[in-house]
Design a protein around this motif. Structure first.
Motif, PDB file in Angstrom:
ATOM      1  N   ASP A 180      22.242   0.843  42.814  1.00  0.00           N
ATOM      2  CA  ASP A 180      21.431  -0.234  43.380  1.00  0.00           C
ATOM      3  C   ASP A 180      20.095  -0.332  42.650  1.00  0.00           C
ATOM      4  N   ASP A 181      19.546  -1.544  42.583  1.00  0.00           N
ATOM      5  CA  ASP A 181      18.214  -1.781  42.006  1.00  0.00           C
ATOM      6  C   ASP A 181      18.091  -1.223  40.591  1.00  0.00           C
ATOM      7  N   GLU A 237      21.383  -9.114  41.246  1.00  0.00           N
ATOM      8  CA  GLU A 237      20.809  -9.237  42.588  1.00  0.00           C
ATOM      9  C   GLU A 237      19.772 -10.354  42.606  1.00  0.00           C
TER      10      GLU A 237
HETATM   11 MG    MG Z   1      19.593  -3.766  45.689  1.00  0.00          MG
END
Ligand code: MG
Ligand code: C2E
Ligand code: MG
Ligand code: MG
Length: 292
Positions: A180-181, A237
């Motif tokens: 994530d990220d 995202e």
């Molecule tokens: Mg994220």
């Protein structure tokens, strides 16, 4: 319940939230109470195939329905939940709720897609995530392929041997692992490939640069080609505009997630999204508005 703006979307209660977090001790007590009173719900944000618009998965995003303050964002309480250790209880509750929801949609005969849940570094450090996942999947009879786990880069930087063991155990269950990220931490793509991460979710800071500058596009292109060379699926995202989507399609980014396609939606709006199954054919706002 939360307040709504003109578009029928919940908006967060900013002024009262700052009062809410005035005292950390008070917030901790309220969080404990919220767990006991079951004031948490999961919202779901679809992730779609960048080429076809087909809904491939949904991210479960935690919301606290506070009796006075309305819908509270996880950004307001996850940090304290992490430092206070409450994240362990909250994290397990999220797994349980996600599995229960998948089972409910399945029982309704809906064409279900996998749900991804966010797992905090603190939970991960305990090395119990794989066991908890196994318990909740089994309890609801959910195939592991219907659950995915999102971990930020920082969660993977701890004790290498322990991290490797936990990642391996989660993978052995048949649960896919997402970074994530990506881009906000310090991990390199080659490290992530050694950890055998399946999916790279590129942080929205990079998505928002697409279309603004040539550098932004070049940078994203480099991530996509390297991730592909290493056998990883790339998700963008925070896609907020049609222009960003077009660029991402040109770059060969596999999947997209963001307000342009769909906001995080309450569970009640999801059956209509699953039935439609494609957000290019009909936008999620329209589907959700019709369903709610
Ligand atoms: Mg994220
Ligand atoms: P995340 O995992 O990176 O989730 C994506 C966040 O970006 C979500 O914020 C989502 O609502 C928001 N978002 C999605 N599309 C767009 C867009 O187009 N533009 C913009 N500006 N934002 C977009 P949310 O729901 O407030 O969650 C914030 C963070 O809280 C999450 O970031 C995640 O790190 C954490 N979080 C949420 N649920 C959980 C949970 O169940 N457990 C844990 N440990 N953390 C959670
Ligand atoms: Mg996430
Ligand atoms: Mg993010």
């Amino acid at each position: 319940a939360g307040k709504t703006d003109g578009k029928g979307q919940f908006r967060f209660f900013e002024a009262s939230q700052s009062r809410l977090i005035q005292s950390r001790l008070q917030l901790k007590h309220r969080l404990i109470e919220a767990i006991e009173l079951d004031q948490f719900v999961l919202y779901y944000q679809p992730r779609v195939d960048a080429r076809t618009g087909r809904v491939c998965s949904m991210e479960a995003l935690l919301r606290w329905i506070h009796p006075q303050h309305g819908l509270v964002s996880p950004l307001e309480f996850i940090p304290l939940a992490e430092t206070s250790g409450l994240i362990l209880r909250i994290g397990e509750m999220v797994m349980e709720k996600a599995c229960r929801q998948i089972d409910a949609w399945r029982r309704q005969g809906l064409p279900v897609v996998p749900v991804s849940i966010n797992v905090s570094p603190k939970q991960f450090a305990r090395g119990e995530v794989h066991r908890q996942l196994a318990v909740h999947l089994a309890r609801h009879g959910i195939p592991p392929s219907l659950l995915e786990v999102e971990i930020t880069e920082s969660a993977m930087m701890g004790e290498q041997a322990e991290v490797l063991a936990e990642l391996g155990a989660i993978r052995s269950l048949g649960v896919k692992l997402h970074v994530d990220d990506f881009g906000t931490g310090y991990s390199s793509l080659s490290q992530l490939q050694k950890l055998r991460m399946d999916v790279l979710k590129v942080d929205r800071a990079f998505t928002s640069e697409l279309g603004n500058s040539r550098e932004g596009r070049v940078f994203f292109q480099a991530i996509v080609s390297m991730a592909h060379a290493l056998g990883m699926v790339v998700v963008a995202e925070g896609v907020e505009t049609g222009e960003q989507l077009t660029i991402l399609q040109e770059l060969g980014c596999n999947e997209v997630q963001g307000y342009y396609l769909a906001r995080p939606l309450p569970a009640a709006a999801i059956p209509a999204v699953l039935m439609q199954g494609n957000l290019f054919v009909k936008p999620a706002v329209a589907i959700a508005a019709a369903a709610l």
